[in-house]
Design a protein around this motif. Structure first.
Motif, mmCIF file in Angstrom:
data_model
loop_
_atom_site.group_PDB
_atom_site.id
_atom_site.type_symbol
_atom_site.label_atom_id
_atom_site.label_comp_id
_atom_site.label_asym_id
_atom_site.label_seq_id
_atom_site.Cartn_x
_atom_site.Cartn_y
_atom_site.Cartn_z
ATOM 1 N N ALA A 45 16.528 -15.543 29.032
ATOM 2 C CA ALA A 45 17.010 -15.518 30.410
ATOM 3 C C ALA A 45 17.473 -14.115 30.794
ATOM 4 O O ALA A 45 17.191 -13.638 31.900
ATOM 5 C CB ALA A 45 18.155 -16.516 30.582
ATOM 6 N N PHE A 46 18.166 -13.425 29.882
ATOM 7 C CA PHE A 46 18.624 -12.063 30.189
ATOM 8 C C PHE A 46 17.461 -11.083 30.263
ATOM 9 O O PHE A 46 17.529 -10.098 30.982
ATOM 10 C CB PHE A 46 19.650 -11.596 29.156
ATOM 11 N N LEU A 47 16.394 -11.353 29.494
ATOM 12 C CA LEU A 47 15.234 -10.461 29.548
ATOM 13 C C LEU A 47 14.369 -10.706 30.776
ATOM 14 O O LEU A 47 13.689 -9.788 31.256
ATOM 15 C CB LEU A 47 14.385 -10.634 28.283
ATOM 16 N N SER A 48 14.375 -11.932 31.309
ATOM 17 C CA SER A 48 13.456 -12.295 32.389
ATOM 18 C C SER A 48 14.084 -12.263 33.775
ATOM 19 O O SER A 48 13.367 -12.117 34.759
ATOM 20 C CB SER A 48 12.902 -13.694 32.145
ATOM 21 N N PHE A 49 15.390 -12.446 33.870
ATOM 22 C CA PHE A 49 16.041 -12.525 35.171
ATOM 23 C C PHE A 49 17.102 -11.440 35.278
ATOM 24 O O PHE A 49 17.447 -10.792 34.301
ATOM 25 C CB PHE A 49 16.693 -13.907 35.363
ATOM 26 N N ASP A 50 17.630 -11.272 36.491
ATOM 27 C CA ASP A 50 18.714 -10.314 36.639
ATOM 28 C C ASP A 50 19.994 -10.898 36.025
ATOM 29 O O ASP A 50 20.063 -12.077 35.683
ATOM 30 C CB ASP A 50 18.911 -9.933 38.113
ATOM 31 N N ALA A 51 21.008 -10.088 35.891
ATOM 32 C CA ALA A 51 22.199 -10.447 35.123
ATOM 33 C C ALA A 51 22.944 -11.644 35.716
ATOM 34 O O ALA A 51 23.418 -12.504 34.980
ATOM 35 C CB ALA A 51 23.136 -9.252 35.027
ATOM 36 N N ILE A 57 22.636 -19.222 33.980
ATOM 37 C CA ILE A 57 21.853 -19.989 33.001
ATOM 38 C C ILE A 57 22.629 -20.118 31.693
ATOM 39 O O ILE A 57 22.685 -21.199 31.086
ATOM 40 C CB ILE A 57 20.480 -19.332 32.779
ATOM 41 N N THR A 58 23.268 -19.032 31.273
ATOM 42 C CA THR A 58 24.050 -19.062 30.045
ATOM 43 C C THR A 58 25.216 -20.033 30.160
ATOM 44 O O THR A 58 25.473 -20.829 29.240
ATOM 45 C CB THR A 58 24.582 -17.654 29.727
ATOM 46 N N SER A 59 25.934 -19.990 31.274
ATOM 47 C CA SER A 59 27.074 -20.886 31.434
ATOM 48 C C SER A 59 26.636 -22.349 31.483
ATOM 49 O O SER A 59 27.289 -23.217 30.888
ATOM 50 C CB SER A 59 27.895 -20.511 32.667
ATOM 51 N N ILE A 60 25.534 -22.633 32.138
ATOM 52 C CA ILE A 60 25.027 -24.012 32.179
ATOM 53 C C ILE A 60 24.600 -24.464 30.782
ATOM 54 O O ILE A 60 24.900 -25.587 30.368
ATOM 55 C CB ILE A 60 23.869 -24.136 33.197
ATOM 56 N N ALA A 61 23.942 -23.596 30.039
ATOM 57 C CA ALA A 61 23.514 -23.948 28.684
ATOM 58 C C ALA A 61 24.705 -24.190 27.771
ATOM 59 O O ALA A 61 24.727 -25.139 26.980
ATOM 60 C CB ALA A 61 22.619 -22.850 28.111
ATOM 61 N N VAL A 62 25.736 -23.348 27.888
ATOM 62 C CA VAL A 62 26.934 -23.515 27.059
ATOM 63 C C VAL A 62 27.642 -24.823 27.407
ATOM 64 O O VAL A 62 28.065 -25.576 26.513
ATOM 65 C CB VAL A 62 27.882 -22.302 27.224
ATOM 66 N N ILE A 63 27.768 -25.110 28.685
ATOM 67 C CA ILE A 63 28.438 -26.344 29.106
ATOM 68 C C ILE A 63 27.667 -27.563 28.597
ATOM 69 O O ILE A 63 28.260 -28.501 28.054
ATOM 70 C CB ILE A 63 28.610 -26.381 30.642
#
Length: 152
Positions: A45-51, A57-63
């Motif tokens: 996600a960090f490589l493909s999208f902006d920060a 995406i990271t917060s949703i995945a962690v939750i």
């Protein structure tokens, strides 16, 4: 295409984590692999999208991963895998408490050097001090140790 790869990584990681928590608890291989796949999805996600999008995406995945872990622990599934009883008895369970050193008895089988002898009305497995003792021979207890009876 990037959305499909990203969602596949995150979903596979979540499914593996759920499988670890619900179906194969204690192995940790599936759970670690699930977390690694989820982490690969976050990196992708960090490589493909902006920060900003990558952080969402990271917060949703962690939750979602935390919810899966908490659900697994609160679902009560672990109770089916936990030990609820303990073994009773064992090698030193008081079978020889009625016996005393010097107590007379009679063999009811040949002692070669182990056999059976009767003390009172109870039959015990005994070991002879000096090898063979014939059946119907009077014996005396000379030692009792760890439920082992030594006679002569």
């Amino acid at each position: 295409m990037t959305i499909i790869v990203l969602s596949s990584l995150l979903i596979i990681g979540l499914v593996l984590l759920l499988a670890e928590v619900l179906f194969v608890p204690g192995t940790t291989v599936v759970g670690v692999f699930g977390l690694a796949v989820s982490l690969a999805g976050v990196v992708y996600a960090f490589l493909s999208f902006d920060a900003e999008v990558a952080w969402w995406i990271t917060s949703i995945a962690v939750i979602l991963n935390l919810v899966a872990i908490v659900y697994g622990f609160k679902s009560g599934l672990w109770n089916r895998f936990s030990l609820k009883s303990s073994m009773q008895g064992g090698a030193f369970d008081g079978r020889t408490d009625a016996l005393q050193i010097g107590m007379p008895g009679k063999t009811i089988s040949d002692l070669k050097p182990i056999g059976k002898a009767s003390f009172g009305d109870v039959v015990y497995e005994v070991k002879s001090e000096n090898g063979f003792i014939a059946v119907e021979t009077d014996v005396t207890i000379i030692k009792i140790e760890n439920n082992k009876i030594l006679v002569k």
